[in-house]
Design a protein around this motif. Structure first.
Motif, mmCIF file in Angstrom:
data_model
loop_
_atom_site.group_PDB
_atom_site.id
_atom_site.type_symbol
_atom_site.label_atom_id
_atom_site.label_comp_id
_atom_site.label_asym_id
_atom_site.label_seq_id
_atom_site.Cartn_x
_atom_site.Cartn_y
_atom_site.Cartn_z
ATOM 1 N N THR A 106 0.845 -1.192 0.000
ATOM 2 C CA THR A 106 0.000 0.000 0.000
ATOM 3 C C THR A 106 0.879 1.239 0.000
ATOM 4 O O THR A 106 1.683 1.434 0.916
ATOM 5 N N SER A 107 0.745 2.058 -1.021
ATOM 6 C CA SER A 107 1.548 3.278 -1.101
ATOM 7 C C SER A 107 0.837 4.419 -0.389
ATOM 8 O O SER A 107 -0.369 4.374 -0.147
ATOM 9 N N ARG A 108 1.582 5.444 -0.048
ATOM 10 C CA ARG A 108 0.979 6.605 0.604
ATOM 11 C C ARG A 108 0.238 7.450 -0.431
ATOM 12 O O ARG A 108 0.498 7.376 -1.632
ATOM 13 N N GLY A 109 -0.689 8.269 0.042
ATOM 14 C CA GLY A 109 -1.497 9.083 -0.850
ATOM 15 C C GLY A 109 -0.698 10.209 -1.492
ATOM 16 O O GLY A 109 0.359 10.612 -0.999
ATOM 17 N N ILE A 110 -1.220 10.707 -2.609
ATOM 18 C CA ILE A 110 -0.564 11.783 -3.349
ATOM 19 C C ILE A 110 -1.490 12.995 -3.371
ATOM 20 O O ILE A 110 -2.633 12.897 -3.823
ATOM 21 N N ALA A 111 -1.011 14.128 -2.896
ATOM 22 C CA ALA A 111 -1.777 15.374 -2.963
ATOM 23 C C ALA A 111 -1.347 16.156 -4.198
ATOM 24 O O ALA A 111 -0.156 16.222 -4.510
ATOM 25 N N PRO A 112 -2.282 16.738 -4.945
ATOM 26 C CA PRO A 112 -1.906 17.534 -6.122
ATOM 27 C C PRO A 112 -0.945 18.658 -5.743
ATOM 28 O O PRO A 112 -1.059 19.263 -4.676
ATOM 29 N N ALA A 113 0.009 18.922 -6.624
ATOM 30 C CA ALA A 113 1.026 19.943 -6.360
ATOM 31 C C ALA A 113 1.193 20.830 -7.586
ATOM 32 O O ALA A 113 0.819 20.454 -8.701
ATOM 33 N N THR A 114 1.749 22.006 -7.370
ATOM 34 C CA THR A 114 2.081 22.925 -8.459
ATOM 35 C C THR A 114 3.594 23.066 -8.536
ATOM 36 O O THR A 114 4.244 23.370 -7.535
ATOM 37 N N ARG A 115 4.157 22.820 -9.716
ATOM 38 C CA ARG A 115 5.597 22.937 -9.944
ATOM 39 C C ARG A 115 5.868 24.164 -10.818
ATOM 40 O O ARG A 115 5.012 24.590 -11.602
ATOM 41 N N PHE A 116 7.072 24.697 -10.691
ATOM 42 C CA PHE A 116 7.458 25.880 -11.459
ATOM 43 C C PHE A 116 8.654 25.552 -12.350
ATOM 44 O O PHE A 116 9.599 24.895 -11.916
ATOM 45 N N VAL A 117 8.581 26.011 -13.591
ATOM 46 C CA VAL A 117 9.713 25.933 -14.513
ATOM 47 C C VAL A 117 10.106 27.367 -14.842
ATOM 48 O O VAL A 117 9.312 28.127 -15.412
ATOM 49 N N ASP A 118 11.319 27.742 -14.458
ATOM 50 C CA ASP A 118 11.785 29.111 -14.650
ATOM 51 C C ASP A 118 12.534 29.234 -15.973
ATOM 52 O O ASP A 118 12.995 28.238 -16.540
ATOM 53 N N GLN A 119 12.639 30.465 -16.450
ATOM 54 C CA GLN A 119 13.449 30.781 -17.620
ATOM 55 C C GLN A 119 14.428 31.868 -17.205
ATOM 56 O O GLN A 119 14.035 33.000 -16.928
ATOM 57 N N LYS A 120 15.693 31.481 -17.127
ATOM 58 C CA LYS A 120 16.733 32.360 -16.619
ATOM 59 C C LYS A 120 17.975 32.207 -17.481
ATOM 60 O O LYS A 120 18.425 31.084 -17.721
ATOM 61 N N ASP A 121 18.528 33.349 -17.954
ATOM 62 C CA ASP A 121 19.709 33.325 -18.825
ATOM 63 C C ASP A 121 19.462 32.442 -20.046
ATOM 64 O O ASP A 121 20.318 31.659 -20.464
ATOM 65 N N GLU A 122 18.248 32.552 -20.594
ATOM 66 C CA GLU A 122 17.839 31.786 -21.776
ATOM 67 C C GLU A 122 18.029 30.285 -21.566
ATOM 68 O O GLU A 122 18.460 29.547 -22.456
ATOM 69 N N THR A 123 17.677 29.845 -20.377
ATOM 70 C CA THR A 123 17.742 28.430 -20.019
ATOM 71 C C THR A 123 16.509 28.080 -19.199
ATOM 72 O O THR A 123 16.105 28.847 -18.321
ATOM 73 N N PHE A 124 15.904 26.931 -19.496
ATOM 74 C CA PHE A 124 14.818 26.435 -18.656
ATOM 75 C C PHE A 124 15.417 25.796 -17.404
ATOM 76 O O PHE A 124 16.353 24.994 -17.489
ATOM 77 N N LEU A 125 14.867 26.122 -16.265
ATOM 78 C CA LEU A 125 15.295 25.544 -14.996
ATOM 79 C C LEU A 125 14.074 25.046 -14.229
ATOM 80 O O LEU A 125 13.160 25.835 -13.975
#
Length: 214
Positions: A49-68
Motif C-alpha cells: 500500500t503506497s501513501r497518498g498523493i496530494a496535487p502539487a504545483t511545480r514551477f519551470v523558470d526561464q533564466k539566462d535563456e535556459t529552462f530551470l
C-alpha cells in the motif's frame, strides 16, 4: 461492550500507517559517470500500500535563456507554471502527444497553471531561442525523485513493501524500454536502487545571441 472494544481496536490497528523506509538512488551512464536529471519512480507491487498523493504545483523558470530545471517530475493532477525571469521575451510551447500549449511570456510574466492529466513525457521549447529545452515527465507511480549533479537522490517515508523502480531520462534513445528493477523497502535499513543508462548526447545548444532582446 467487549465486542465493541474489540471492533474498535481492530479498526484502529487497521488504520495504522505502514512502517516506512528510505530508498537511496544512484544513476550512472555506461562509462560509470553520474547522470543528473534522471527521474526514478517506484510503483507498488500487489500487496503493498503506497501513501497518498496530494496535487502539487511545480514551477519551470526561464533564466539566462535556459529552462530551470531541465526535467520536472509530476503526477496526474499536478500543475506546472512557466515563469520568465529573463529580460527578454520567451515563446514557450509544446506540440507533444501528452500535452499541447503555447505561451508568449514577457519579462517577469508567468503562464497560467497548466494541468497535467495524462502520464507520459513532453519536450518543451522556446520558439524564439532554439537552444532552450526542458521536459515534463508525468507518472502514476506514487514515489519519485530526480537525481542531482552527482547522479544521486533519495526518497524518505516510503511505505514498507515490494516495488518496481523505473528510470527515465530525456536522453534515453526514443522507443527504448524503460529500465526496471525490483526493490524491497523496510524500516530496518535503506534500500538501494542503481541504474546504468545508455544516453544520447545532450540536445541543448549554446545561447542564441541572434535573438537576445526579442
Amino acid at each position: 461492550m467487549r465486542c465493541l472494544l474489540a471492533v474498535a481496536t481492530v479498526l484502529i490497528l487497521g488504520a495504522a500507517p505502514a512502517h516506512a523506509g528510505r530508498v537511496v538512488i544512484e544513476v550512472v551512464d555506461t562509462n560509470g559517470r553520474p547522470v543528473a536529471d534522471a527521474i526514478v519512480s517506484l510503483a507498488p507491487m500487489p500487496g503493498t500500500t503506497s501513501r497518498g498523493i496530494a496535487p502539487a504545483t511545480r514551477f519551470v523558470d526561464q533564466k539566462d535563456e535556459t529552462f530551470l530545471p531541465y526535467v520536472t517530475a509530476l503526477h496526474p493532477g499536478d500543475s506546472v507554471i512557466f515563469r520568465n525571469s529573463d529580460n527578454t521575451r520567451h515563446h514557450v510551447y509544446s506540440f507533444s502527444d501528452m500535452v499541447k500549449f503555447e505561451y508568449m511570456l514577457g519579462p517577469g510574466e508567468s503562464s497560467p497553471a497548466l494541468l497535467m492529466n495524462n502520464p507520459g513525457n513532453a519536450a518543451v521549447g522556446c520558439n524564439i531561442h532554439d537552444q532552450m529545452l526542458t521536459y515534463l515527465y508525468v507518472t502514476k507511480d506514487p514515489e519519485m525523485a530526480t537525481t542531482d549533479a552527482q547522479g544521486r537522490a533519495s526518497i524518505d517515508g516510503v511505505n514498507a513493501g515490494q516495488y518496481r523502480a523505473h528510470a527515465w531520462h530525456p536522453q534515453l534513445r526514443p522507443g527504448v524500454t524503460l529500465p526496471i528493477q525490483g526493490v524491497t523497502v523496510s524500516e530496518a535499513a535503506p534500500a538501494t536502487v542503481r541504474f546504468n543508462l545508455a544516453l544520447l548526447p545532450d540536445p541543448r545548444g549554446a545561447m542564441d545571441r541572434e535573438h537576445i532582446g526579442y
